[in-house]
Design a protein around this motif. Structure first.
Motif, PDB file in Angstrom:
ATOM      1  N   ASP A  32      -2.544   2.607  -5.904  1.00 55.36           N
ATOM      2  CA  ASP A  32      -2.569   2.789  -4.448  1.00 55.36           C
ATOM      3  C   ASP A  32      -2.234   1.498  -3.714  1.00 55.36           C
ATOM      4  O   ASP A  32      -1.548   1.508  -2.698  1.00 55.36           O
ATOM      5  CB  ASP A  32      -3.944   3.293  -3.997  1.00 55.36           C
ATOM      6  CG  ASP A  32      -4.227   4.702  -4.472  1.00 55.36           C
ATOM      7  OD1 ASP A  32      -3.262   5.437  -4.779  1.00 55.36           O
ATOM      8  OD2 ASP A  32      -5.410   5.074  -4.557  1.00 55.36           O
ATOM      9  N   LYS A  33      -2.759   0.379  -4.229  1.00 55.03           N
ATOM     10  CA  LYS A  33      -2.505  -0.922  -3.623  1.00 55.03           C
ATOM     11  C   LYS A  33      -2.048  -1.905  -4.687  1.00 55.03           C
ATOM     12  O   LYS A  33      -2.505  -1.843  -5.830  1.00 55.03           O
ATOM     13  CB  LYS A  33      -3.755  -1.459  -2.913  1.00 55.03           C
ATOM     14  CG  LYS A  33      -4.124  -0.702  -1.641  1.00 55.03           C
ATOM     15  CD  LYS A  33      -5.266  -1.376  -0.907  1.00 55.03           C
ATOM     16  CE  LYS A  33      -5.608  -0.646   0.380  1.00 55.03           C
ATOM     17  NZ  LYS A  33      -4.498  -0.707   1.372  1.00 55.03           N
ATOM     18  N   SER A  57       0.843  -1.191   0.000  1.00 54.80           N
ATOM     19  CA  SER A  57       0.000   0.000   0.000  1.00 54.80           C
ATOM     20  C   SER A  57       0.885   1.250   0.000  1.00 54.80           C
ATOM     21  O   SER A  57       1.968   1.277   0.592  1.00 54.80           O
ATOM     22  CB  SER A  57      -0.940   0.011   1.204  1.00 54.80           C
ATOM     23  OG  SER A  57      -0.221  -0.151   2.413  1.00 54.80           O
ATOM     24  N   LYS A  58       0.390   2.297  -0.653  1.00 55.42           N
ATOM     25  CA  LYS A  58       1.176   3.519  -0.857  1.00 55.42           C
ATOM     26  C   LYS A  58       1.561   4.219   0.438  1.00 55.42           C
ATOM     27  O   LYS A  58       0.769   4.322   1.369  1.00 55.42           O
ATOM     28  CB  LYS A  58       0.379   4.496  -1.725  1.00 55.42           C
ATOM     29  CG  LYS A  58       0.658   4.405  -3.214  1.00 55.42           C
ATOM     30  CD  LYS A  58      -0.063   5.508  -3.955  1.00 55.42           C
ATOM     31  CE  LYS A  58       0.280   5.500  -5.449  1.00 55.42           C
ATOM     32  NZ  LYS A  58      -0.406   6.603  -6.160  1.00 55.42           N
TER      33      LYS A  58
END
Length: 212
Positions: free
Chosen positions: A139-140, A50-51
């Motif tokens: 983002d993921k 995750s970011k």
């Protein structure tokens, strides 16, 4: 002691749901009841990224040549540039390093992107071949998009020297390769040890880009 040779056929049959992203299962116990063999399996944690934060950087090879994405956005090369030339060739010399948090940390995971005049491109090593694919780093990330992830490894004794190891192919690193006509190309190379230091990068943060 019972073996598969003298167990009933039903004992060798099992119906289980496997996660395709897992490479193995951990069998913790066996139980044989009513001509059926039961496997007790330990659930594995699915690896996800995750970011976190991101930074802009100028990337150089060990000889000081600057990495730039070429016209056509398919590849990147290293060129000798002055500070003025680096700015003149922006944003193609400005790489966005996107950091990721890993479910079970194995290193500092990053994705490398470039925001050109029109679009964003992210570096991929799918099938062990480097190319820039259109789109920003997501983002993921699960097992399906790990081709864009690299572990950024600091070289001992050097704050700004790094190596980038593929998450998908752990034996492979980003490297600089000299090709014909004096072209120095960004490639994916097996192994990190050579006399030229081809897998070593100088990472210069704060490149002046504000619209990340």
């Amino acid at each position: 002691m019972a073996t598969s040779a003298n167990l009933p056929e039903a004992a060798c049959t099992a119906e289980m749901d496997f996660d395709p992203d897992l490479n193995f299962i951990n069998i913790v116990d066996l139980d044989f009841k009513d001509d059926t063999l039961y496997l007790m399996v330990e659930e594995q944690v699915k690896q996800e990224f995750s970011k976190l934060e991101k930074h802009c950087a100028i990337l150089r090879n060990i000889k000081g040549r600057v990495l730039i994405i070429v016209k056509g956005e398919k590849m990147a090369v290293f060129e000798e540039m002055s500070d003025a030339e680096i700015k003149a060739n922006a944003p193609r010399t400005q790489f966005i390093i996107q950091y990721y948090k890993e479910t079970t940390p194995k290193g500092l995971a990053v994705a490398l992107s470039v925001k050109t005049e029109k679009k964003i491109y992210t570096l991929s090593c799918k099938n062990k071949k480097l190319h820039f694919k259109e789109g920003a780093a997501p983002d993921k990330i699960d097992g399906k998009e790990q081709d864009i992830l690299f572990y950024q490894e600091k070289i001992s004794g050097h704050d700004k020297k790094m190596q980038f190891k593929s998450v998908l192919y752990p034996e492979y690193y980003l490297a600089c390769k000299q090709e014909k006509k004096g072209i120095f190309k960004l490639v994916l190379k097996k192994g990190s040890q050579d006399t030229e230091g081809s897998t070593k990068f100088i990472v210069m943060y704060d490149c002046g880009k504000t619209d990340l």
